[in-house]
Design an enzyme around this catalytic site. Structure first.
Site, PDB file in Angstrom:
ATOM      1  N   GLU A  37       0.763  -1.099   0.021  1.00 57.08           N
ATOM      2  CA  GLU A  37      -0.104  -0.022  -0.100  1.00 57.08           C
ATOM      3  C   GLU A  37       0.831   1.302   0.145  1.00 57.08           C
ATOM      4  O   GLU A  37       0.656   2.154  -0.660  1.00 57.08           O
ATOM      5  CB  GLU A  37      -0.902  -0.030   1.294  1.00 57.08           C
ATOM      6  N   CYS A  64      -2.585  -4.160   7.089  1.00 56.62           N
ATOM      7  CA  CYS A  64      -2.266  -4.409   8.554  1.00 56.62           C
ATOM      8  C   CYS A  64      -2.569  -2.848   9.366  1.00 56.62           C
ATOM      9  O   CYS A  64      -2.795  -2.008   8.999  1.00 56.62           O
ATOM     10  CB  CYS A  64      -0.765  -4.636   8.660  1.00 56.62           C
ATOM     11  N   CYS A  73      -0.627   0.008   7.708  1.00 59.79           N
ATOM     12  CA  CYS A  73      -0.953   0.302   6.313  1.00 59.79           C
ATOM     13  C   CYS A  73      -2.438   0.954   6.406  1.00 59.79           C
ATOM     14  O   CYS A  73      -2.727   1.812   5.609  1.00 59.79           O
ATOM     15  CB  CYS A  73      -0.775  -0.678   5.520  1.00 59.79           C
ATOM     16  N   ALA A 143      14.768 -36.109  -7.793  1.00 61.45           N
ATOM     17  CA  ALA A 143      14.922 -36.394  -9.477  1.00 61.45           C
ATOM     18  C   ALA A 143      14.965 -37.893  -9.414  1.00 61.45           C
ATOM     19  O   ALA A 143      15.416 -38.544  -8.476  1.00 61.45           O
ATOM     20  CB  ALA A 143      16.206 -35.473  -9.877  1.00 61.45           C
ATOM     21  N   LEU A 205      23.930 -26.771  -1.445  1.00 65.10           N
ATOM     22  CA  LEU A 205      22.412 -26.132  -0.937  1.00 65.10           C
ATOM     23  C   LEU A 205      22.290 -24.777  -0.882  1.00 65.10           C
ATOM     24  O   LEU A 205      21.490 -24.268  -0.150  1.00 65.10           O
ATOM     25  CB  LEU A 205      22.167 -26.887   0.485  1.00 65.10           C
ATOM     26  N   ARG A 208      23.043 -20.574  -6.007  1.00 64.12           N
ATOM     27  CA  ARG A 208      24.061 -19.832  -6.652  1.00 64.12           C
ATOM     28  C   ARG A 208      23.860 -19.522  -8.215  1.00 64.12           C
ATOM     29  O   ARG A 208      24.446 -18.959  -8.894  1.00 64.12           O
ATOM     30  CB  ARG A 208      25.360 -20.635  -6.528  1.00 64.12           C
ATOM     31  N   LEU A 298      12.647 -38.415   2.827  1.00 66.17           N
ATOM     32  CA  LEU A 298      11.343 -37.946   2.005  1.00 66.17           C
ATOM     33  C   LEU A 298      10.062 -38.806   2.291  1.00 66.17           C
ATOM     34  O   LEU A 298       9.078 -38.460   2.493  1.00 66.17           O
ATOM     35  CB  LEU A 298      11.541 -37.890   0.400  1.00 66.17           C
TER      36      LEU A 298
END
Length: 360
Positions: A37, A64, A73, A143, A205, A208, A298
């Site tokens: 805003e 907010c 805001c 993958a 991890l 880059r 996983l």
């Protein structure tokens, strides 16, 4: 553009429209910076400033009503004498959650709520999940080969021209897909792997290959046996948290610690590992996690039904005779798919947890 940059705040966009013409637009660009805003109102050209009070403000999330990194805001909207505000969805954050709407209405401003609500909630699915389910938004990613292997066995016999030797890492996805994966990393607050993945792949991890700050790195190493020379322990890339059974030494604000360093979070035997990791991230205000492996880690998220999305990359031209099998999804349905050269990417949602609604 704000994906990953505004967190832990939500991504919000705003438009000021006068007589069917946009006179101002803005979005929340980065955490700690001006909200949508504010940027929208500031973007109005000087010659159009006098039109603001007769314009309609469209904003994707409830303004907010509290002091955080920036002033409320809702106060700015009132001060700007805007007479009508159209809101996409209500903010589930306890410091807002209707207070912004109430403040605007108390000031005599007409408020229309719930316009394109599903789309607005989906835009901030991480934020909504965090505040309504009290855990981070969980994305699983792996993958696999065409025949469902995510890693090679020792001395695998390959069925294509791809080469692999003893103890070499099996690279499955192509360079273009890898760049996309780094974009995914940029969009999430943290990234998690297990002990075996850390040892066998030695991943950095980071994102880059995509601009922006890297996620907080997380690794499960219950006995603290990982060597200190692994790439993910370098101090200058991003903060790394080791989930273990022996030591607890953690910075309170993980997101402010992205500059580097290593912390330790102690896991007990009382509750499941997945639950404890998710609780640690919730307490640290980390709103999303990308789980990149390995297969056992996983599968533990899948078995406990603690996931929201799964992104599965399949190299359609690669098969190996022996190797580690990919995780097996359950309670899932396909929501999208993509093709990058030989890599097929399937996006799945958890049919029980992917819908997150605003509180009313």
């Amino acid at each position: 553009m704000a994906a990953g940059a505004a967190a832990p705040n939500p991504m919000v966009g705003a438009l000021l429209v006068y007589d069917n013409t946009i006179i101002g637009e803005g979005y929340h660009q980065n955490y700690g910076g001006p909200h949508a805003e504010v940027n929208c109102i500031r973007a109005v050209k000087e010659c159009n400033v006098h039109l603001i009070e007769d314009a309609v403000l469209y904003v994707s999330l409830e303004p907010c009503a509290h002091f955080g990194k920036t002033p409320p805001c809702s106060d700015l909207i009132i001060e700007s004498k805007i007479k009508k505000v159209v809101i996409g969805c209500r903010d589930p954050f306890v410091e807002v959650n209707g207070k912004g709407i109430d403040k605007l209405q108390a000031a005599g401003i007409e408020v229309v709520n719930g316009i394109l609500e599903d789309q607005c909630v989906n835009l901030n699915k991480r934020f909504f999940t965090f505040h309504t389910k009290h855990r981070p938004y969980i994305i699983l990613k792996w993958a696999q080969t065409q025949n469902g292997k995510i890693a090679a066995a020792l001395n695998p016999v390959l069925k294509t021209s791809y080469e692999n030797t003893f103890n070499d890492r099996l690279f499955i996805s192509n360079d273009y897909t890898n760049r996309l994966v780094h974009k995914w990393r940029r969009e999430e607050a943290s990234i998690l792997i297990g002990t075996n993945t850390a040892i066998m792949d030695d991943p950095e991890l980071t994102n880059r290959y995509w601009p922006g700050s890297s996620p907080v790195r997380l690794v499960v190493d219950m006995m603290l046996t990982l060597p200190s020379n692994l790439k993910m322990f370098n101090d200058n890339k991003s903060y790394t948290v080791i989930f273990n059974s022996k030591k607890h030494e953690l910075k309170s604000d993980l997101l402010a610690s992205r500059a580097g360093g290593v912390g330790f979070y102690q896991i007990t035997n009382d509750v499941s590992l997945v639950h404890q990791v998710m609780n640690a991230l919730y307490q640290s205000k980390v709103q999303s996690v990308l789980v990149e492996g390995g297969a056992k880690l996983l599968q533990s998220f899948i078995d406990e039904d603690q996931w929201d999305e799964a992104r599965v990359i399949t190299n359609s031209q690669l098969e190996i005779a022996e190797g580690l099998g990919a995780p097996s999804l359950s309670n899932h349905h396909l929501i999208a798919e993509d093709l990058i050269m030989s890599d097929q990417i399937h996006y799945f949602a958890n049919q029980y947890s992917h819908e997150v609604h605003s509180t009313s």
